[in-house]
Design a protein around this motif. Sequence first.
Motif, PDB file in Angstrom:
ATOM      1  N   GLU A   1      15.154 -34.806 -39.362  1.00  0.00           N
ATOM      2  CA  GLU A   1      14.176 -34.396 -39.885  1.00  0.00           C
ATOM      3  C   GLU A   1      12.910 -33.991 -39.385  1.00  0.00           C
ATOM      4  O   GLU A   1      12.146 -32.953 -39.605  1.00  0.00           O
ATOM      5  CB  GLU A   1      13.956 -35.225 -41.440  1.00  0.00           C
ATOM      6  N   ARG A   2      12.454 -35.293 -38.465  1.00  0.00           N
ATOM      7  CA  ARG A   2      11.201 -34.871 -37.709  1.00  0.00           C
ATOM      8  C   ARG A   2      11.454 -33.851 -36.645  1.00  0.00           C
ATOM      9  O   ARG A   2      10.535 -33.042 -36.581  1.00  0.00           O
ATOM     10  CB  ARG A   2      10.848 -36.272 -37.033  1.00  0.00           C
TER      11      ARG A   2
ATOM     12  N   CYS B   1       3.126 -35.632 -31.231  1.00  0.00           N
ATOM     13  CA  CYS B   1       2.816 -35.460 -32.727  1.00  0.00           C
ATOM     14  C   CYS B   1       4.045 -35.812 -33.554  1.00  0.00           C
ATOM     15  O   CYS B   1       3.707 -36.540 -34.599  1.00  0.00           O
ATOM     16  CB  CYS B   1       2.561 -33.793 -33.081  1.00  0.00           C
ATOM     17  N   ALA B   2       5.099 -35.651 -33.408  1.00  0.00           N
ATOM     18  CA  ALA B   2       6.167 -35.913 -34.151  1.00  0.00           C
ATOM     19  C   ALA B   2       6.421 -37.316 -34.195  1.00  0.00           C
ATOM     20  O   ALA B   2       7.032 -37.893 -35.113  1.00  0.00           O
ATOM     21  CB  ALA B   2       7.400 -35.205 -33.579  1.00  0.00           C
TER      22      ALA B   2
ATOM     23  N   GLN C   1       9.726 -28.595 -34.973  1.00  0.00           N
ATOM     24  CA  GLN C   1      10.299 -27.062 -34.389  1.00  0.00           C
ATOM     25  C   GLN C   1       9.476 -26.026 -35.270  1.00  0.00           C
ATOM     26  O   GLN C   1       9.096 -24.934 -34.927  1.00  0.00           O
ATOM     27  CB  GLN C   1      11.748 -26.871 -34.333  1.00  0.00           C
ATOM     28  N   ARG C   2       9.509 -26.243 -36.744  1.00  0.00           N
ATOM     29  CA  ARG C   2       9.187 -25.435 -37.645  1.00  0.00           C
ATOM     30  C   ARG C   2       7.288 -25.265 -37.247  1.00  0.00           C
ATOM     31  O   ARG C   2       6.819 -24.154 -37.459  1.00  0.00           O
ATOM     32  CB  ARG C   2       9.193 -25.811 -39.204  1.00  0.00           C
ATOM     33  N   VAL C   3       6.914 -26.288 -37.237  1.00  0.00           N
ATOM     34  CA  VAL C   3       5.313 -26.210 -37.213  1.00  0.00           C
ATOM     35  C   VAL C   3       4.979 -25.590 -35.836  1.00  0.00           C
ATOM     36  O   VAL C   3       4.067 -24.827 -35.558  1.00  0.00           O
ATOM     37  CB  VAL C   3       4.899 -27.931 -37.115  1.00  0.00           C
ATOM     38  N   LYS C   4       5.809 -25.880 -34.772  1.00  0.00           N
ATOM     39  CA  LYS C   4       5.525 -25.364 -33.431  1.00  0.00           C
ATOM     40  C   LYS C   4       5.524 -23.922 -33.594  1.00  0.00           C
ATOM     41  O   LYS C   4       4.776 -23.004 -33.045  1.00  0.00           O
ATOM     42  CB  LYS C   4       6.496 -25.958 -32.368  1.00  0.00           C
ATOM     43  N   SER C   5       6.903 -23.270 -34.038  1.00  0.00           N
ATOM     44  CA  SER C   5       7.019 -21.942 -34.127  1.00  0.00           C
ATOM     45  C   SER C   5       5.943 -21.149 -34.951  1.00  0.00           C
ATOM     46  O   SER C   5       5.591 -19.969 -34.581  1.00  0.00           O
ATOM     47  CB  SER C   5       8.646 -21.619 -34.641  1.00  0.00           C
ATOM     48  N   ARG C   6       5.347 -21.880 -35.895  1.00  0.00           N
ATOM     49  CA  ARG C   6       4.212 -21.039 -36.882  1.00  0.00           C
ATOM     50  C   ARG C   6       3.017 -21.139 -36.671  1.00  0.00           C
ATOM     51  O   ARG C   6       2.252 -20.123 -36.666  1.00  0.00           O
ATOM     52  CB  ARG C   6       4.914 -21.767 -38.198  1.00  0.00           C
TER      53      ARG C   6
ATOM     54  N   LYS D   1       4.996 -32.157 -43.708  1.00  0.00           N
ATOM     55  CA  LYS D   1       5.754 -31.747 -44.682  1.00  0.00           C
ATOM     56  C   LYS D   1       5.354 -31.129 -45.899  1.00  0.00           C
ATOM     57  O   LYS D   1       4.539 -31.817 -46.706  1.00  0.00           O
ATOM     58  CB  LYS D   1       6.864 -32.823 -44.950  1.00  0.00           C
ATOM     59  N   ASN D   2       5.530 -29.869 -46.335  1.00  0.00           N
ATOM     60  CA  ASN D   2       5.120 -29.164 -47.428  1.00  0.00           C
ATOM     61  C   ASN D   2       3.695 -29.179 -47.521  1.00  0.00           C
ATOM     62  O   ASN D   2       3.161 -29.192 -48.651  1.00  0.00           O
ATOM     63  CB  ASN D   2       5.623 -30.044 -48.783  1.00  0.00           C
ATOM     64  N   LYS D   3       3.015 -29.006 -46.475  1.00  0.00           N
ATOM     65  CA  LYS D   3       1.587 -28.895 -46.256  1.00  0.00           C
ATOM     66  C   LYS D   3       1.068 -27.512 -45.907  1.00  0.00           C
ATOM     67  O   LYS D   3       2.085 -26.814 -45.522  1.00  0.00           O
ATOM     68  CB  LYS D   3       0.990 -29.991 -45.348  1.00  0.00           C
TER      69      LYS D   3
END
Length: 264
Positions: A192-193, A226-227, A198-203, A237-239
Amino acid sequence: MKRLSVFLLFNVLPFALYGQSIELSGRVSGATDVENIHVINKTQQLFTITDKNGRFNILAKLNDTLAFSSIQHQPKEVVVSGNIIKEKVMFVFLEEQINKLDEVVVGKVLTGNLMSDIENIDGNRPINFFDVGIPGYTGKPATQSERRLAQAGEFKPIMLLGLLGGSMPLDPLINTISGRTKMLKNRVELEEREALMQRVKSRLAKDFFLSNPLDDDLKMDFFYFCADDEHFIKYCKNKTDFEILIFLRKKYRQYKENLSTNKK
């Protein structure tokens, strides 16, 4: 003396203020959604995001460069002018980001009407669980580790009541004693981490590093740093992007301090 004071008030003082940072109130407009657009003061390494109406506030001074970017819009940079400083407001229009592809026609032309297009497509539609009248799961597919954790089960004290009826499930108890359940929980959390990182990085990586520079060979290491934070999932998450950027900025300062310490 009175004339000199008036001269200073209307001619010298405004120029002195231009060299100081002031809070600008701005508004972004465009043809598409203007919420969560990244506003970055590249000169002072400050950032914020727009609200649902496209409004934002950010510190800036004369000749600072403000960068505006989002997935839906073309990037734009604005240099803070004397007039903006004087009025303390700015308005920015962003053009929609349109990815054009060469026109290619393969098979039948689709009209955009879903029911009409389905009727015009050759072949049979795959059968799903709705067609045969049975309930089915339509949520997010579980990962392999999540499926294994579900199969392992989790022991709960209330299960001991099953001993009275001779029907107590043994797998949850055995897996808890052997440590398999704990191991599977740790694996699910690690996955999950990784996925969240990866989602935070790409966005956010592109905009974040505009105001927080870092060597290319260190950027991936920074996100793993960070992770590894025990509060990473809680704060990311969901922020909103703004909340995540605040967390990343805090970790960035820690990361830079670690780099400085290691060099000594």
